[in-house]
Design a protein around this motif. Structure first.
Motif, PDB file in Angstrom:
ATOM      1  N   VAL A 126      86.337 105.448   1.256  1.00  0.00           N
ATOM      2  CA  VAL A 126      86.121 104.011   1.452  1.00  0.00           C
ATOM      3  C   VAL A 126      84.654 103.549   1.342  1.00  0.00           C
ATOM      4  O   VAL A 126      84.390 102.502   0.743  1.00  0.00           O
ATOM      5  CB  VAL A 126      86.725 103.572   2.814  1.00  0.00           C
ATOM      6  CG1 VAL A 126      86.319 102.153   3.173  1.00  0.00           C
ATOM      7  CG2 VAL A 126      88.255 103.693   2.780  1.00  0.00           C
ATOM      8  N   VAL A 162      96.549  97.781  -4.703  1.00  0.00           N
ATOM      9  CA  VAL A 162      98.005  97.757  -4.549  1.00  0.00           C
ATOM     10  C   VAL A 162      98.345  96.577  -3.644  1.00  0.00           C
ATOM     11  O   VAL A 162      97.745  96.425  -2.575  1.00  0.00           O
ATOM     12  CB  VAL A 162      98.504  99.072  -3.917  1.00  0.00           C
ATOM     13  CG1 VAL A 162      99.996  99.003  -3.614  1.00  0.00           C
ATOM     14  CG2 VAL A 162      98.190 100.257  -4.823  1.00  0.00           C
ATOM     15  N   ARG A 180      85.478  98.566  -3.047  1.00  0.00           N
ATOM     16  CA  ARG A 180      86.322  99.614  -2.466  1.00  0.00           C
ATOM     17  C   ARG A 180      87.314  98.974  -1.508  1.00  0.00           C
ATOM     18  O   ARG A 180      86.958  98.115  -0.698  1.00  0.00           O
ATOM     19  CB  ARG A 180      85.489 100.650  -1.697  1.00  0.00           C
ATOM     20  CG  ARG A 180      84.842 101.701  -2.546  1.00  0.00           C
ATOM     21  CD  ARG A 180      85.765 102.373  -3.530  1.00  0.00           C
ATOM     22  NE  ARG A 180      86.657 103.362  -2.969  1.00  0.00           N
ATOM     23  CZ  ARG A 180      87.732 103.819  -3.589  1.00  0.00           C
ATOM     24  NH1 ARG A 180      88.062 103.394  -4.806  1.00  0.00           N
ATOM     25  NH2 ARG A 180      88.502 104.721  -3.020  1.00  0.00           N
ATOM     26  N   ALA A 234      98.282 104.953   3.285  1.00  0.00           N
ATOM     27  CA  ALA A 234      99.025 106.207   3.449  1.00  0.00           C
ATOM     28  C   ALA A 234      99.482 106.740   2.095  1.00  0.00           C
ATOM     29  O   ALA A 234      99.356 107.930   1.793  1.00  0.00           O
ATOM     30  CB  ALA A 234     100.217 105.979   4.371  1.00  0.00           C
ATOM     31  N   GLY A 257      91.329 102.491   7.796  1.00  0.00           N
ATOM     32  CA  GLY A 257      90.121 103.307   7.999  1.00  0.00           C
ATOM     33  C   GLY A 257      90.414 104.617   8.706  1.00  0.00           C
ATOM     34  O   GLY A 257      89.606 105.113   9.482  1.00  0.00           O
ATOM     35  N   HIS A 258      91.570 105.212   8.410  1.00  0.00           N
ATOM     36  CA  HIS A 258      91.949 106.470   9.060  1.00  0.00           C
ATOM     37  C   HIS A 258      91.706 107.681   8.170  1.00  0.00           C
ATOM     38  O   HIS A 258      92.231 108.757   8.458  1.00  0.00           O
ATOM     39  CB  HIS A 258      93.420 106.425   9.487  1.00  0.00           C
ATOM     40  CG  HIS A 258      93.608 105.760  10.812  1.00  0.00           C
ATOM     41  ND1 HIS A 258      93.231 104.465  11.040  1.00  0.00           N
ATOM     42  CD2 HIS A 258      94.110 106.215  11.985  1.00  0.00           C
ATOM     43  CE1 HIS A 258      93.501 104.149  12.294  1.00  0.00           C
ATOM     44  NE2 HIS A 258      94.030 105.197  12.883  1.00  0.00           N
TER      45      HIS A 258
HETATM   46  C1  LIG Z   1      94.544 110.214  13.978  1.00  0.00           C
HETATM   47  C2  LIG Z   1      94.950 110.456  12.545  1.00  0.00           C
HETATM   48  C3  LIG Z   1      96.176 111.060  12.287  1.00  0.00           C
HETATM   49  C4  LIG Z   1      96.558 111.303  10.964  1.00  0.00           C
HETATM   50  N1  LIG Z   1      97.767 111.900  10.737  1.00  0.00           N
HETATM   51  C5  LIG Z   1      98.135 112.197   9.484  1.00  0.00           C
HETATM   52  C6  LIG Z   1      99.371 112.843   9.218  1.00  0.00           C
HETATM   53  O1  LIG Z   1     100.164 113.109  10.117  1.00  0.00           O
HETATM   54  N2  LIG Z   1      99.663 113.145   7.923  1.00  0.00           N
HETATM   55  C7  LIG Z   1      98.810 112.879   6.905  1.00  0.00           C
HETATM   56  O2  LIG Z   1      99.117 113.207   5.757  1.00  0.00           O
HETATM   57  N3  LIG Z   1      97.646 112.237   7.117  1.00  0.00           N
HETATM   58  C8  LIG Z   1      97.298 111.887   8.376  1.00  0.00           C
HETATM   59  N4  LIG Z   1      96.111 111.227   8.596  1.00  0.00           N
HETATM   60  C9  LIG Z   1      95.322 110.799   7.427  1.00  0.00           C
HETATM   61  C10 LIG Z   1      95.711 109.369   7.004  1.00  0.00           C
HETATM   62  O3  LIG Z   1      97.100 109.200   7.002  1.00  0.00           O
HETATM   63  C11 LIG Z   1      95.218 109.091   5.578  1.00  0.00           C
HETATM   64  O4  LIG Z   1      93.853 109.334   5.463  1.00  0.00           O
HETATM   65  C12 LIG Z   1      95.575 107.666   5.118  1.00  0.00           C
HETATM   66  O5  LIG Z   1      95.185 107.548   3.776  1.00  0.00           O
HETATM   67  C13 LIG Z   1      94.872 106.596   5.947  1.00  0.00           C
HETATM   68  O6  LIG Z   1      95.414 105.317   5.662  1.00  0.00           O
HETATM   69  P1  LIG Z   1      94.599 103.995   5.988  1.00  0.00           P
HETATM   70  O7  LIG Z   1      95.524 102.856   5.985  1.00  0.00           O
HETATM   71  O8  LIG Z   1      93.781 104.192   7.194  1.00  0.00           O
HETATM   72  O9  LIG Z   1      93.685 103.881   4.702  1.00  0.00           O
HETATM   73  P2  LIG Z   1      92.108 104.063   4.519  1.00  0.00           P
HETATM   74  O10 LIG Z   1      91.710 105.337   5.157  1.00  0.00           O
HETATM   75  O11 LIG Z   1      91.412 102.844   4.927  1.00  0.00           O
HETATM   76  O12 LIG Z   1      92.053 104.221   2.932  1.00  0.00           O
HETATM   77  C14 LIG Z   1      92.642 105.352   2.320  1.00  0.00           C
HETATM   78  C15 LIG Z   1      92.632 105.162   0.805  1.00  0.00           C
HETATM   79  O13 LIG Z   1      93.526 104.111   0.456  1.00  0.00           O
HETATM   80  C16 LIG Z   1      92.859 103.159  -0.374  1.00  0.00           C
HETATM   81  N5  LIG Z   1      93.476 101.866  -0.141  1.00  0.00           N
HETATM   82  C17 LIG Z   1      93.650 101.211   1.013  1.00  0.00           C
HETATM   83  N6  LIG Z   1      94.292 100.046   0.795  1.00  0.00           N
HETATM   84  C18 LIG Z   1      94.530  99.971  -0.522  1.00  0.00           C
HETATM   85  C19 LIG Z   1      95.162  99.015  -1.380  1.00  0.00           C
HETATM   86  N7  LIG Z   1      95.694  97.890  -0.916  1.00  0.00           N
HETATM   87  N8  LIG Z   1      95.226  99.284  -2.699  1.00  0.00           N
HETATM   88  C20 LIG Z   1      94.703 100.420  -3.209  1.00  0.00           C
HETATM   89  N9  LIG Z   1      94.095 101.357  -2.454  1.00  0.00           N
HETATM   90  C21 LIG Z   1      94.016 101.125  -1.133  1.00  0.00           C
HETATM   91  C22 LIG Z   1      91.406 103.253   0.040  1.00  0.00           C
HETATM   92  O14 LIG Z   1      90.539 102.782  -0.952  1.00  0.00           O
HETATM   93  C23 LIG Z   1      91.270 104.756   0.234  1.00  0.00           C
HETATM   94  O15 LIG Z   1      91.083 105.387  -0.988  1.00  0.00           O
HETATM   95  C24 LIG Z   1      95.705 110.943   9.886  1.00  0.00           C
HETATM   96  C25 LIG Z   1      94.478 110.314  10.153  1.00  0.00           C
HETATM   97  C26 LIG Z   1      94.107 110.070  11.472  1.00  0.00           C
HETATM   98  C27 LIG Z   1      92.791 109.410  11.768  1.00  0.00           C
END
Ligand SMILES: Cc1cc2nc3c(=O)[nH]c(=O)nc-3n(C[C@H](O)[C@H](O)[C@H](O)COP(=O)(O)OP(=O)(O)OC[C@H]3O[C@@H](n4cnc5c(N)ncnc54)[C@H](O)[C@@H]3O)c2cc1C
Length: 477
Positions: free
Chosen positions: A104, A221, A92, A165, A97-98
């Motif tokens: 995840v 990705v 995974r 994102a 981790g947001h």
């Molecule tokens: C405080 C807070 C505020 C937020 N605000 C918003 C907002 O304004 N709008 C909104 O829409 N969302 C918001 N979110 C949600 C957040 O943007 C999404 O959950 C986003 O996916 C998190 O990105 P991340 O980098 O933390 O990825 P993770 O949470 O670590 O992973 C998300 C997904 O991406 C996949 N992934 C990660 N890296 C790769 C890669 N290289 N290749 C393929 N897959 C991958 C993971 O496997 C998982 O499926 C917020 C979350 C928090 C905690």
């Protein structure tokens, strides 16, 4: 009861809400019995191949965690390809981790593309640039600005990675703006067979339609080409409106401003409206806006609620009525980026834009009727329709409604009461936030669900990029 006049701004209002809820001892509500289900599990870490414990993983709010038995951190694409080809177990991917949903967690291999970092190939003519998968959104602002460019829109925070994102259709607000996924022009992935594949509107188009919201189920990705726009300054105005006045005007405000969102306060008669519009450099305010001392507000209201918890509604209304209009200006990426230093859990559904007001009304009425112990503001935003197969905004302009509760409160009971209201209004859940839908319900919401599954099967026939949650939401295994 006397309140001193306090300059309560948007950020301190959110903190105040957190403070009031966190200190409320009201024991009457449907959601107030503190069961240990949200208490963080004690994690030791699984024993890895070398016999040593592997550091366990937790997400931002702590509601997701895992004890994976291996952490893979490839240094480059060749390394990544070799790891995928050699793996004997599932992988995974993790970004920042947001995510609040279980996208995840795994007890097999967790992979971070931490070395895939940075912006390159900025083309001022086409306004496009390449970004390595694990680059955080915050890194784009200043660097693009030097080239005269900026992201078209941004979510609430800027600490997510670009790949993370895009994987979940992360979005900001603005009815003329799609999610971040809509700004993607080209992607490079390493699939479950260890092959490097490119996709764009002209190359592997089916994959492109699937990959722009891929929930980490198509492969790793590694690179994303994004379309930006000319750099711009923003003016943000936030002000408190009466609830009825706000609901009556929300669609008008949505259509009049480049970006519009608002926070509805549960158990109260107010909403906080926020508009953002472009301004010229000559219109920038000279003085930086004083953001006030959020913790002072926190302390003041906490003490009051501690003393008289049955006055929750009165106290929130009294606090809200004292919020003063606030205007700030700056480079867009400075104005967009919020600090979120109080952890919470969140459920968000996007309903067709025309149902937004009715859906929100029903949520607020239900919170009041069932005396749900929550005062955390409900965030409401608008997002433009797109053509991405698993995007919550697929072929419909949407109103995204987000319910939150403190990370140490029993958010599950609150969300369980509210989630059926979203279903009634044809809502689609945010893939990265709390929801309970399985493949059966998701298929009914996404006309291209089976097309996505077909592409996934080609990209990952051995189901390497899966976990229990992916199996549940996609109906695999
Ligand atoms: C405080 C807070 C505020 C937020 N605000 C918003 C907002 O304004 N709008 C909104 O829409 N969302 C918001 N979110 C949600 C957040 O943007 C999404 O959950 C986003 O996916 C998190 O990105 P991340 O980098 O933390 O990825 P993770 O949470 O670590 O992973 C998300 C997904 O991406 C996949 N992934 C990660 N890296 C790769 C890669 N290289 N290749 C393929 N897959 C991958 C993971 O496997 C998982 O499926 C917020 C979350 C928090 C905690």
């Amino acid at each position: 009861m006397q309140f001193e006049r306090i300059n309560l701004n948007r950020r301190s209002l959110l903190k105040t809400a957190v403070a009031v809820g966190a200190t409320s001892t009201l024991g009457l509500s449907a959601c107030s019995d503190n069961k240990p289900e949200f208490i963080l599990p004690k994690l030791e870490g699984a024993i890895g191949k070398d016999g040593k414990r592997v550091q366990p993983w937790r997400n931002w709010s702590g509601n997701q965690s895992c004890e994976h038995n291996e952490l893979l951190v490839p240094k480059n694409s060749d390394d990544l390809i070799a790891m995928v080809k050699q793996t004997k177990q599932r992988i995974r991917l993790v970004g920042s981790g947001h995510s609040f949903s279980a996208l995840v967690p795994t007890n097999e291999s967790l992979m971070s593309l931490a070395y895939f970092n940075g912006i390159s190939n900025v083309d001022v003519k086409t306004k496009q640039f390449d970004v390595a998968a694990n680059t955080v959104l915050a890194a784009a602002g200043a660097e693009l600005w030097q080239h005269g460019l900026s992201l078209q829109n941004m979510p609430d925070i800027n600490t997510q990675t670009f790949a993370g994102a895009i994987a979940t259709s992360t979005h900001g607000t603005g009815i003329n703006f799609g999610s971040m996924s809509t700004t993607v022009k080209q992607m490079t992935l390493v699939n479950g067979l260890g092959e490097e594949v490119n996709c764009s509107a002209d190359e592997n188009t089916e994959l492109f339609n699937a990959a722009r919201t891929n929930i980490g189920a198509l492969g790793a990705v590694t690179n994303i080409r994004i379309e930006a726009e000319d750099k711009y300054y923003l003016k943000e105005t936030s002000w408190m409106l009466g609830l009825e006045e706000g609901l009556a005007n929300m669609e008008k405000l949505r259509d009049q401003h480049r970006h519009f969102e608002f926070y509805a306060l549960p158990h109260a008669d107010y909403i906080l409206g926020i508009t953002l519009d472009k301004v010229k450099e000559t219109e920038l305010l000279e003085q930086k806006v004083n953001n006030g001392d959020a913790y002072e507000t926190f302390r003041t209201l906490s003490k009051v609620v501690d003393a008289v918890p049955f006055l929750r509604s009165f106290i929130v209304n009294a606090g809200a009525s004292r919020v003063e209009k606030e205007v700030r200006t700056g480079k867009n990426y400075e104005v967009f980026g919020n600090l979120r230093d109080i952890q919470f859990n969140e459920m968000e559904y996007s309903v067709p834009a025309e149902y937004g007001v009715a859906c929100l009304r029903e949520i607020l009425a239900t919170i009041k009727k069932q005396n749900i112990d929550v005062i955390f503001p409900i965030e409401v935003r608008y997002i433009q329709a797109d053509d991405i197969w698993l995007s919550p905004f697929y072929q419909q302009d949407c109103c995204a409604i987000s319910c939150h509760n403190f990370h140490d409160k029993d958010y599950k009971k609150y969300f369980a009461i509210i989630e059926p209201i979203f279903w009634k209004y044809q809502g689609r859940p945010h893939w990265g936030k709390v929801h309970t839908l399985t493949a059966k319900e998701q298929r009914a919401r996404y006309p291209k669900f089976d097309d996505f599954l077909k592409v996934r099967q080609q990209m990952d026939p051995k189901n390497i990029f899966t976990n229990d949650h992916i199996n549940t939401v996609l109906g695999l295994g």
